[in-house]
Design an enzyme around this catalytic site. Structure first.
Site, PDB file in Angstrom:
ATOM      1  N   ARG A  28      -8.403  52.618  39.858  1.00 47.82           N
ATOM      2  CA  ARG A  28      -8.058  52.067  41.173  1.00 47.82           C
ATOM      3  C   ARG A  28      -7.377  50.703  41.045  1.00 47.82           C
ATOM      4  O   ARG A  28      -6.181  50.564  41.243  1.00 47.82           O
ATOM      5  CB  ARG A  28      -9.315  51.972  42.044  1.00 47.82           C
ATOM      6  CG  ARG A  28      -9.030  51.799  43.531  1.00 47.82           C
ATOM      7  CD  ARG A  28      -8.823  50.363  43.970  1.00 47.82           C
ATOM      8  NE  ARG A  28      -9.945  49.495  43.668  1.00 47.82           N
ATOM      9  CZ  ARG A  28      -9.920  48.175  43.833  1.00 47.82           C
ATOM     10  NH1 ARG A  28      -8.835  47.574  44.292  1.00 47.82           N
ATOM     11  NH2 ARG A  28     -10.968  47.433  43.510  1.00 47.82           N
ATOM     12  N   ASP A  29      -8.119  49.684  40.666  1.00 49.51           N
ATOM     13  CA  ASP A  29      -7.569  48.338  40.581  1.00 49.51           C
ATOM     14  C   ASP A  29      -6.553  48.218  39.456  1.00 49.51           C
ATOM     15  O   ASP A  29      -5.583  47.469  39.560  1.00 49.51           O
ATOM     16  CB  ASP A  29      -8.717  47.339  40.370  1.00 49.51           C
ATOM     17  CG  ASP A  29      -8.305  45.907  40.637  1.00 49.51           C
ATOM     18  OD1 ASP A  29      -7.257  45.693  41.264  1.00 49.51           O
ATOM     19  OD2 ASP A  29      -9.030  44.997  40.217  1.00 49.51           O
ATOM     20  N   HIS A 222     -16.282  40.151  38.778  1.00 51.25           N
ATOM     21  CA  HIS A 222     -14.961  40.770  38.632  1.00 51.25           C
ATOM     22  C   HIS A 222     -13.952  39.662  38.299  1.00 51.25           C
ATOM     23  O   HIS A 222     -13.442  38.987  39.194  1.00 51.25           O
ATOM     24  CB  HIS A 222     -14.599  41.458  39.947  1.00 51.25           C
ATOM     25  CG  HIS A 222     -13.317  42.225  39.925  1.00 51.25           C
ATOM     26  ND1 HIS A 222     -13.268  43.598  40.073  1.00 51.25           N
ATOM     27  CD2 HIS A 222     -12.022  41.834  39.781  1.00 51.25           C
ATOM     28  CE1 HIS A 222     -12.011  43.998  40.029  1.00 51.25           C
ATOM     29  NE2 HIS A 222     -11.229  42.936  39.859  1.00 51.25           N
ATOM     30  N   HIS A 224     -10.450  38.109  36.508  1.00 49.17           N
ATOM     31  CA  HIS A 224      -9.101  38.313  35.980  1.00 49.17           C
ATOM     32  C   HIS A 224      -8.849  37.261  34.901  1.00 49.17           C
ATOM     33  O   HIS A 224      -9.455  36.195  34.906  1.00 49.17           O
ATOM     34  CB  HIS A 224      -8.069  38.199  37.107  1.00 49.17           C
ATOM     35  CG  HIS A 224      -8.058  39.401  38.005  1.00 49.17           C
ATOM     36  ND1 HIS A 224      -6.910  40.106  38.283  1.00 49.17           N
ATOM     37  CD2 HIS A 224      -9.058  40.024  38.686  1.00 49.17           C
ATOM     38  CE1 HIS A 224      -7.204  41.109  39.097  1.00 49.17           C
ATOM     39  NE2 HIS A 224      -8.498  41.074  39.356  1.00 49.17           N
ATOM     40  N   CYS A 255      -2.921  42.322  41.535  1.00 50.43           N
ATOM     41  CA  CYS A 255      -3.243  42.423  42.959  1.00 50.43           C
ATOM     42  C   CYS A 255      -1.936  42.439  43.735  1.00 50.43           C
ATOM     43  O   CYS A 255      -1.131  41.511  43.600  1.00 50.43           O
ATOM     44  CB  CYS A 255      -4.109  41.243  43.411  1.00 50.43           C
ATOM     45  SG  CYS A 255      -4.467  41.280  45.180  1.00 50.43           S
ATOM     46  N   ASN A 264      -6.956  42.506  34.861  1.00 54.81           N
ATOM     47  CA  ASN A 264      -8.403  42.387  34.857  1.00 54.81           C
ATOM     48  C   ASN A 264      -8.914  42.141  33.441  1.00 54.81           C
ATOM     49  O   ASN A 264      -8.203  42.343  32.455  1.00 54.81           O
ATOM     50  CB  ASN A 264      -9.023  43.696  35.357  1.00 54.81           C
ATOM     51  CG  ASN A 264      -8.718  43.983  36.801  1.00 54.81           C
ATOM     52  OD1 ASN A 264      -9.339  43.447  37.686  1.00 54.81           O
ATOM     53  ND2 ASN A 264      -7.742  44.859  37.034  1.00 54.81           N
TER      54      ASN A 264
END
Length: 315
Positions: A28-29, A222, A224, A255, A264
């Site tokens: 997803r991300d 989470h 980065h 993003c 990430n």
């Protein structure tokens, strides 16, 4: 492939940690910001490989508007392709609103995530609403999800810095976190969306959340790696008691609404560090590296992860 792996040496600061859960966000991300659309069958194979490597929690996709995130327009098709593998409480999907939840429920999901913000600027750009309005939008999503016996996660982005507002005060972040957790979410994910967080900042935020009754047992982190601080921040969170860490296989991601956000924390880089500390994850590092090399071939460029490059001999 080189097979040398780090020898576990338990740090006194992390002794007794036991097991850490990796919340894999690659499908997803990791993929949402890719310009070239990745075929649905490749995404499905990616998820299958991640699960086969031992990753128990894999966030598969997002039911957002295709106009905003074209890469994830095939969310329904992907879940159909995955079948039972795409369902259950360990296969969350992101849902931005009730319409997204309706689509997710049609596909029998067992877990959902909402995506809030710690700043007004990002809330407006990402959701087209103020912070207060976004909480109002999420309230029925969470209520209906809980009524349907779904597991619910709340992401809060821009917890450590915002490209429009700069550094974000800890109390402001805690206010945003509290407003979402008060809706009844099971887990909170603290997002360092543009990677500006530092270890001291992580300690301060976790302390403030604990003071407000949101303990580390309900928190995931989470990070980065824009400034190379993702691993250091993760270890700081682990020392504070956090046991859930978001990561993206190969270090994929960014993003679409914050152009300064780079990849990430790479799942392989995290695994290398945790293995050296004697912390269990249940994930096969070598199988994951093979998966990242495979995905890099699909995307036409090397994986950002340093561990992937070192173990696979790619550059």
């Amino acid at each position: 492939m080189t097979t040398g792996l780090p020898q576990p040496i338990t740090s006194s600061a992390l002794e007794g940690v036991g097991e850490v859960t990796i919340y894999e966000v690659g499908p997803r991300d990791g993929l949402q910001n890719e310009k070239a659309v990745v075929p649905t069958e490749v995404k499905a194979e990616f998820v299958r490989r991640l699960v086969a490597a031992g990753l128990r929690t894999v966030e598969t996709t997002s039911f957002v508007s295709p106009r905003w995130v074209p890469q994830l327009a095939d969310a329904g098709e992907l879940l159909t392709d995955l079948g039972d593998l795409g369902r259950g409480r360990t296969r969350p999907v992101l849902v931005p609103n009730e319409k997204g939840l309706d689509r997710a429920l049609e596909h029998g999901v067992g877990a959902v995530a909402i995506f809030g913000s710690a700043t007004e600027s990002f809330a407006q750009r990402n959701l087209g609403r103020s912070l207060a309005e976004s909480v109002q939008m999420f309230a029925p999503v969470v209520r209906r999800s809980l009524d349907a016996d779904l597991w619910v996660r709340a992401y809060v982005s821009m917890c450590f810095g915002d490209p429009w507002e700069g550094p974000v005060p800890v109390t402001q972040v805690a206010d945003a976190c509290e407003s979402l957790m008060d809706l009844g979410c099971h887990q909170l994910s603290l997002g360092d969306t543009i990677g500006t967080g530092t270890a001291g900042h992580v300690e301060a935020l976790l302390s403030e959340l604990d003071r407000r009754g949101i303990g580390v047992e309900r928190i995931g982190v989470h990070f980065h790696d824009t400034y190379g601080q993702a691993l250091a921040n993760t270890l700081t969170a682990l020392r504070a008691g956090v046991r859930v860490v978001d990561a993206s296989t190969g270090g994929l991601g960014g993003c679409p609404y914050a152009k300064s956000a780079t990849g990430n924390l790479a799942t392989e880089d995290l695994l290398w560090a945790l293995r050296g500390l004697g912390i269990e994850t249940g994930v096969d590092l070598e199988a994951l590296v093979e998966t990242s090399v495979w995905m890099a071939d699909q995307l036409g460029r090397p994986a950002p992860s340093r561990v992937v490059r070192a173990l696979s001999g790619t550059s």
